[in-house]
Design a protein around this motif. Structure first.
Motif, PDB file in Angstrom:
ATOM      1  N   THR A 111      34.761  37.226  30.531  1.00 39.99           N
ATOM      2  CA  THR A 111      36.085  37.202  29.911  1.00 39.99           C
ATOM      3  C   THR A 111      35.938  36.591  28.527  1.00 39.99           C
ATOM      4  O   THR A 111      35.448  35.470  28.385  1.00 39.99           O
ATOM      5  CB  THR A 111      37.064  36.366  30.752  1.00 39.99           C
ATOM      6  OG1 THR A 111      37.278  37.007  32.014  1.00 39.99           O
ATOM      7  CG2 THR A 111      38.402  36.216  30.033  1.00 39.99           C
ATOM      8  N   GLN A 148      37.240  41.339  30.658  1.00 36.44           N
ATOM      9  CA  GLN A 148      38.569  41.112  30.089  1.00 36.44           C
ATOM     10  C   GLN A 148      38.404  40.603  28.661  1.00 36.44           C
ATOM     11  O   GLN A 148      37.445  39.892  28.363  1.00 36.44           O
ATOM     12  CB  GLN A 148      39.346  40.037  30.860  1.00 36.44           C
ATOM     13  CG  GLN A 148      39.537  40.250  32.335  1.00 36.44           C
ATOM     14  CD  GLN A 148      40.356  39.121  32.952  1.00 36.44           C
ATOM     15  OE1 GLN A 148      41.547  39.252  33.173  1.00 36.44           O
ATOM     16  NE2 GLN A 148      39.717  37.989  33.200  1.00 36.44           N
ATOM     17  N   TYR A 150      41.028  38.692  25.767  1.00 30.80           N
ATOM     18  CA  TYR A 150      42.347  38.162  25.427  1.00 30.80           C
ATOM     19  C   TYR A 150      42.348  37.706  23.971  1.00 30.80           C
ATOM     20  O   TYR A 150      41.417  37.036  23.517  1.00 30.80           O
ATOM     21  CB  TYR A 150      42.716  36.970  26.312  1.00 30.80           C
ATOM     22  CG  TYR A 150      42.921  37.334  27.755  1.00 30.80           C
ATOM     23  CD1 TYR A 150      44.153  37.823  28.213  1.00 30.80           C
ATOM     24  CD2 TYR A 150      41.880  37.217  28.678  1.00 30.80           C
ATOM     25  CE1 TYR A 150      44.334  38.174  29.538  1.00 30.80           C
ATOM     26  CE2 TYR A 150      42.055  37.565  30.005  1.00 30.80           C
ATOM     27  CZ  TYR A 150      43.287  38.049  30.430  1.00 30.80           C
ATOM     28  OH  TYR A 150      43.455  38.398  31.740  1.00 30.80           O
ATOM     29  N   VAL A 201      42.913  32.221  32.633  1.00 24.68           N
ATOM     30  CA  VAL A 201      42.797  33.683  32.632  1.00 24.68           C
ATOM     31  C   VAL A 201      41.383  34.146  32.959  1.00 24.68           C
ATOM     32  O   VAL A 201      41.180  35.293  33.368  1.00 24.68           O
ATOM     33  CB  VAL A 201      43.262  34.300  31.296  1.00 24.68           C
ATOM     34  CG1 VAL A 201      44.738  34.041  31.072  1.00 24.68           C
ATOM     35  CG2 VAL A 201      42.415  33.833  30.117  1.00 24.68           C
ATOM     36  N   HIS A 204      41.930  34.341  36.642  1.00 22.23           N
ATOM     37  CA  HIS A 204      43.167  34.971  37.098  1.00 22.23           C
ATOM     38  C   HIS A 204      43.646  35.967  36.046  1.00 22.23           C
ATOM     39  O   HIS A 204      44.289  35.555  35.068  1.00 22.23           O
ATOM     40  CB  HIS A 204      44.256  33.918  37.335  1.00 22.23           C
ATOM     41  CG  HIS A 204      43.863  32.827  38.276  1.00 22.23           C
ATOM     42  ND1 HIS A 204      43.124  31.736  37.880  1.00 22.23           N
ATOM     43  CD2 HIS A 204      44.111  32.661  39.605  1.00 22.23           C
ATOM     44  CE1 HIS A 204      42.943  30.932  38.927  1.00 22.23           C
ATOM     45  NE2 HIS A 204      43.523  31.471  39.970  1.00 22.23           N
ATOM     46  N   PRO A 205      43.340  37.235  36.213  1.00 15.71           N
ATOM     47  CA  PRO A 205      43.764  38.238  35.210  1.00 15.71           C
ATOM     48  C   PRO A 205      45.262  38.155  34.928  1.00 15.71           C
ATOM     49  O   PRO A 205      46.071  37.987  35.844  1.00 15.71           O
ATOM     50  CB  PRO A 205      43.384  39.565  35.871  1.00 15.71           C
ATOM     51  CG  PRO A 205      42.250  39.212  36.785  1.00 15.71           C
ATOM     52  CD  PRO A 205      42.569  37.840  37.313  1.00 15.71           C
ATOM     53  N   TYR A 206      45.602  38.258  33.660  1.00 14.55           N
ATOM     54  CA  TYR A 206      46.991  38.134  33.218  1.00 14.55           C
ATOM     55  C   TYR A 206      47.448  39.458  32.641  1.00 14.55           C
ATOM     56  O   TYR A 206      46.653  40.183  32.026  1.00 14.55           O
ATOM     57  CB  TYR A 206      47.087  37.018  32.181  1.00 14.55           C
ATOM     58  CG  TYR A 206      48.481  36.664  31.744  1.00 14.55           C
ATOM     59  CD1 TYR A 206      49.440  36.243  32.658  1.00 14.55           C
ATOM     60  CD2 TYR A 206      48.836  36.706  30.397  1.00 14.55           C
ATOM     61  CE1 TYR A 206      50.723  35.894  32.249  1.00 14.55           C
ATOM     62  CE2 TYR A 206      50.107  36.355  29.970  1.00 14.55           C
ATOM     63  CZ  TYR A 206      51.051  35.953  30.903  1.00 14.55           C
ATOM     64  OH  TYR A 206      52.324  35.606  30.498  1.00 14.55           O
ATOM     65  N   GLU A 207      48.709  39.786  32.831  1.00 14.58           N
ATOM     66  CA  GLU A 207      49.208  41.108  32.448  1.00 14.58           C
ATOM     67  C   GLU A 207      49.189  41.357  30.947  1.00 14.58           C
ATOM     68  O   GLU A 207      49.035  42.498  30.504  1.00 14.58           O
ATOM     69  CB  GLU A 207      50.632  41.296  32.979  1.00 14.58           C
ATOM     70  CG  GLU A 207      51.627  40.241  32.475  1.00 14.58           C
ATOM     71  CD  GLU A 207      53.010  40.440  33.071  1.00 14.58           C
ATOM     72  OE1 GLU A 207      53.388  41.594  33.314  1.00 14.58           O
ATOM     73  OE2 GLU A 207      53.709  39.428  33.296  1.00 14.58           O
ATOM     74  N   HIS A 208      49.330  40.317  30.156  1.00 14.65           N
ATOM     75  CA  HIS A 208      49.340  40.476  28.703  1.00 14.65           C
ATOM     76  C   HIS A 208      47.977  40.105  28.132  1.00 14.65           C
ATOM     77  O   HIS A 208      47.452  39.038  28.427  1.00 14.65           O
ATOM     78  CB  HIS A 208      50.425  39.608  28.078  1.00 14.65           C
ATOM     79  CG  HIS A 208      51.798  39.860  28.604  1.00 14.65           C
ATOM     80  ND1 HIS A 208      52.397  41.090  28.522  1.00 14.65           N
ATOM     81  CD2 HIS A 208      52.678  39.034  29.232  1.00 14.65           C
ATOM     82  CE1 HIS A 208      53.604  41.025  29.073  1.00 14.65           C
ATOM     83  NE2 HIS A 208      53.799  39.789  29.509  1.00 14.65           N
ATOM     84  N   LYS A 209      47.429  40.966  27.314  1.00 17.25           N
ATOM     85  CA  LYS A 209      46.130  40.690  26.707  1.00 17.25           C
ATOM     86  C   LYS A 209      46.261  39.953  25.380  1.00 17.25           C
ATOM     87  O   LYS A 209      45.272  39.451  24.859  1.00 17.25           O
ATOM     88  CB  LYS A 209      45.349  41.999  26.518  1.00 17.25           C
ATOM     89  CG  LYS A 209      45.084  42.725  27.829  1.00 17.25           C
ATOM     90  CD  LYS A 209      44.421  41.827  28.865  1.00 17.25           C
ATOM     91  CE  LYS A 209      44.221  42.524  30.186  1.00 17.25           C
ATOM     92  NZ  LYS A 209      43.687  41.623  31.239  1.00 17.25           N
ATOM     93  N   ASP A 215      53.029  32.168  26.204  1.00 20.41           N
ATOM     94  CA  ASP A 215      52.050  32.513  27.248  1.00 20.41           C
ATOM     95  C   ASP A 215      51.034  31.383  27.417  1.00 20.41           C
ATOM     96  O   ASP A 215      50.668  31.032  28.550  1.00 20.41           O
ATOM     97  CB  ASP A 215      51.309  33.803  26.888  1.00 20.41           C
ATOM     98  CG  ASP A 215      52.220  35.008  26.787  1.00 20.41           C
ATOM     99  OD1 ASP A 215      52.840  35.348  27.808  1.00 20.41           O
ATOM    100  OD2 ASP A 215      52.312  35.593  25.701  1.00 20.41           O
TER     101      ASP A 215
END
Length: 227
Positions: A111, A148, A150, A201, A204-209, A215
């Protein structure tokens, strides 16, 4: 079961990176930290490994030491003030995407959290040069084959008390933090919250990148609550 984090941190000799490093070293979920610096950070800890490397545009000589990590907290960055367009682009875009490209090839389960900034321009078409360059950097990082990516966009960041790498003018404006947080809660965060959000994150994957100020604060609270 919580994800055990093995993190690469860049920019540990700057204010944000120093604070994020301190939080990671104290967080039991983080089991190992690698920092890559041009000069020694002067920090010793059982979790910590440091690589001194002067050329961030060519990490191939140290590539063999960069595998086995599942997070990168990219805190390396500079202000556009006083820099010409080419120098800012090279440091912000070229350097960052080089590091990202190498790490994504070595650690596909990683990530990658890129500390960008409030006001970044995802369209790459706006009037502000720095915002366009940051937006392009975010966009192209998200195309890399990480697990992922972010883009983390804090506004004003309050350092941890006792940090040594803090711009001297912070002591004159830190008093504004409670007022700013009250009036514009998404525009003011603490270094602890910034680090906590990135730690959260990773597991724990989060819906918003794109992680805006609100956030960051929300995810940090979830990390503190052990959710």
């Amino acid at each position: 079961m919580s994800t055990k984090i093995r993190a690469v941190i860049t920019g540990a000799t700057g204010m944000v990176g120093e604070g994020v490093l301190q939080v990671c070293l104290q967080n039991p979920q983080v089991e190992a930290v690698l920092i890559i610096n041009r000069k020694p950070a002067g920090i010793s800890h059982p979790k910590l490994k440091e690589i001194i490397h002067t050329d961030f545009y060519d990490l191939s000589p140290i590539a063999s030491q960069l595998s086995g990590y599942n997070a990168c907290f990219f805190c390396l960055g500079i202000s556009s003030v006083g820099l010409d367009a080419d120098a800012y682009y090279k440091t912000t875009y070229t350097l960052t995407t080089h590091v990202g490209s190498l790490l994504s090839g070595l650690n596909p389960d990683m990530t990658f959290c890129y500390i960008s900034g409030a006001g970044t321009d995802s369209s790459e078409q706006g009037r502000s040069r720095w915002a366009r360059v940051k937006g392009k950097t975010e966009n192209d990082l998200m195309k890399l084959p990480f697990k992922q990516v972010y883009a983390v966009r804090p506004g004003f960041i309050k350092p941890i008390p006792g940090q040594t790498r803090v711009n001297r003018w912070y002591k004159y404006i830190n008093w504004m933090f409670p007022i700013g947080r009250s009036l514009f809660p998404g525009g003011f965060c603490r270094v602890q919250e910034l680090a906590g959000a990135m730690i959260y994150v990773t597991g724990h994957p989060y819906e918003h990148k794109i992680l805006e100020g609100k956030d960051i604060i929300k995810l940090a609270a979830m990390e503190n609550a052990g959710e």
